[in-house]
Write a protein that holds these residues in place. Structure first.
Motif, short mmCIF file in Angstrom:
data_model
loop_
_atom_site.label_atom_id
_atom_site.label_comp_id
_atom_site.label_asym_id
_atom_site.label_seq_id
_atom_site.Cartn_x
_atom_site.Cartn_y
_atom_site.Cartn_z
N VAL A 1 0.84 -1.20 0.00
CA VAL A 1 0.00 0.00 0.00
C VAL A 1 0.88 1.25 0.00
N ILE A 2 1.90 1.26 0.87
CA ILE A 2 2.80 2.42 0.95
C ILE A 2 3.51 2.63 -0.39
N ASN A 3 3.94 1.54 -0.99
CA ASN A 3 4.59 1.64 -2.30
C ASN A 3 3.63 2.22 -3.34
N GLY A 4 2.36 1.80 -3.25
CA GLY A 4 1.35 2.33 -4.18
C GLY A 4 1.13 3.82 -3.97
N LEU A 5 1.04 4.25 -2.71
CA LEU A 5 0.85 5.68 -2.44
C LEU A 5 2.05 6.48 -2.94
N ASN A 6 3.26 5.89 -2.79
CA ASN A 6 4.46 6.58 -3.30
C ASN A 6 4.42 6.74 -4.82
N ASN A 7 3.71 5.81 -5.48
CA ASN A 7 3.59 5.88 -6.95
C ASN A 7 2.33 6.62 -7.40
N GLY A 8 1.57 7.13 -6.41
CA GLY A 8 0.44 7.98 -6.75
C GLY A 8 -0.90 7.29 -6.87
N PHE A 9 -1.01 6.07 -6.31
CA PHE A 9 -2.26 5.33 -6.42
C PHE A 9 -2.64 4.72 -5.07
N ASP A 10 -3.97 4.69 -4.79
CA ASP A 10 -4.42 4.05 -3.56
C ASP A 10 -4.61 2.56 -3.78
N MET A 11 -5.09 1.88 -2.74
CA MET A 11 -5.19 0.42 -2.79
C MET A 11 -6.25 -0.05 -3.78
N ALA A 12 -7.19 0.83 -4.12
CA ALA A 12 -8.22 0.49 -5.10
C ALA A 12 -7.77 0.78 -6.53
N GLY A 13 -6.54 1.28 -6.67
CA GLY A 13 -6.02 1.58 -7.99
C GLY A 13 -6.39 2.96 -8.49
N LEU A 14 -6.95 3.78 -7.62
CA LEU A 14 -7.38 5.12 -8.03
C LEU A 14 -6.22 6.12 -7.87
N GLU A 15 -6.12 7.03 -8.82
CA GLU A 15 -5.01 7.97 -8.82
C GLU A 15 -5.20 9.04 -7.74
N LEU A 16 -4.11 9.35 -7.06
CA LEU A 16 -4.16 10.35 -5.99
C LEU A 16 -3.92 11.75 -6.56
N GLN A 17 -4.40 12.72 -5.82
CA GLN A 17 -4.10 14.11 -6.14
C GLN A 17 -2.87 14.51 -5.32
#
Length: 290
Positions: A130-146
């Motif tokens: 999950v942390i790796n995903g947030l670092n790449n700009g995406f949450d656990m659902a695969g949605l892009e972060l702002q």
């Protein structure tokens, strides 16, 4: 310079930890933190350690930063589902917290609210993902972060576990999931730790050996009986056995310093767990010649 940079440059790193108090009086904790400033590279903040309810980790991490020390934000999966975990991680990021230690967490039956419902929506390997995903700009659902995070994520390992093979398998999973550093459970069996360090070299991740301050022979016996993955040798128990109170604590400080001195050329650093005696950490480091 900071925790991540010091590890990258191969400096011998010392971390310690503070356990948030159970209540709103943080004067003693702030005194301990001030005493550790300049003595350690970073300070872990435990997350309802041993399943005992305490002040939230984020608030204490902010206090540590305000006191001029770099925090390592410990996050367990016991008390929050994936929504809460990701939300708190985003909150930590905008507060300027960069170091996160991903843990599964002890079951509530071990703590002071035994009827609490455990969450464990995910566990430590998934939390690292999950942390790796947030670092790449995406949450656990695969949605892009702002706006993405920039966490330096770590994990724990127990080199003295018996059998050790399941620990090694999970260690590899954690590396693949994005763990950039490891802090270990308490180390007392040096030959076993050396075997682990030799094995871990292939993964090129810094290992910080866990140094748990022994305060009495009784504490050492308790660890052997009730804490999985910890084995205090009989010779250390024998050293502590004739002593009580402050004398036993001083012997424990001497033992911890001796252990750190042995480890200086073996691993990337040490993580000192003084458990309520954080004000004695500088003495431990002095005994180690640091």
């Amino acid at each position: 310079m900071g925790f991540k940079e010091d590890l990258a440059q191969g400096q011998f790193v010392v971390t310690a930890e503070v356990g948030p108090p159970k209540g709103t009086d943080i004067a003693e904790m702030k005194h301990h933190i001030a005493g550790l400033k300049g003595k350690v590279t970073a300070l872990n903040v435990t997350d309802n350690q041993s399943a005992v309810m305490r002040i939230c980790t984020l608030a204490i991490a902010k206090e540590i930063m305000d006191l001029g020390v770099e925090p390592i934000y410990q996050m367990t999966c016991r008390d929050r589902n994936r929504l809460g975990l990701q939300s708190d991680l985003l909150g930590a990021s905008i507060m300027g917290i960069t170091n996160v230690l991903a843990l599964t967490g002890d079951h509530p039956v071990l703590g002071d609210h035994k009827e609490a419902k455990p969450v464990f929506d995910i566990e430590s390997v998934q939390l690292l993902e999950v942390i790796n995903g947030l670092n790449n700009g995406f949450d656990m659902a695969g949605l892009e972060l702002q706006g993405k995070t920039d966490f330096f994520a770590g994990a724990i390992v127990t080199p003295e576990a018996n059998p050790v093979e399941p620990q090694l398998a999970k260690f590899e999973k954690k590396v693949k999931a994005g763990a950039k550093f490891f802090q270990t459970q308490a180390i007392y069996d040096m030959p076993k730790f050396l075997n682990f360090v030799d094995y871990a070299k292939q993964f090129n991740v810094p290992i910080l050996a866990g140094i748990l301050l022994l305060k009495s022979a009784g504490m050492a016996k308790y660890l052997n009986k009730f804490v999985a993955g910890v084995s205090v040798p009989q010779e250390l128990i024998d050293e502590l056995a004739p002593l009580k109170g402050e004398d036993a604590l001083k012997k424990g400080i001497e033992i911890a310093g001796r252990q750190i001195a042995q480890l200086k050329d073996i691993c990337a650093g040490v993580h000192v767990m003084a458990i309520g005696a954080e004000d004695r950490v500088p003495e431990i480091l002095g005994a180690a010649g640091l």
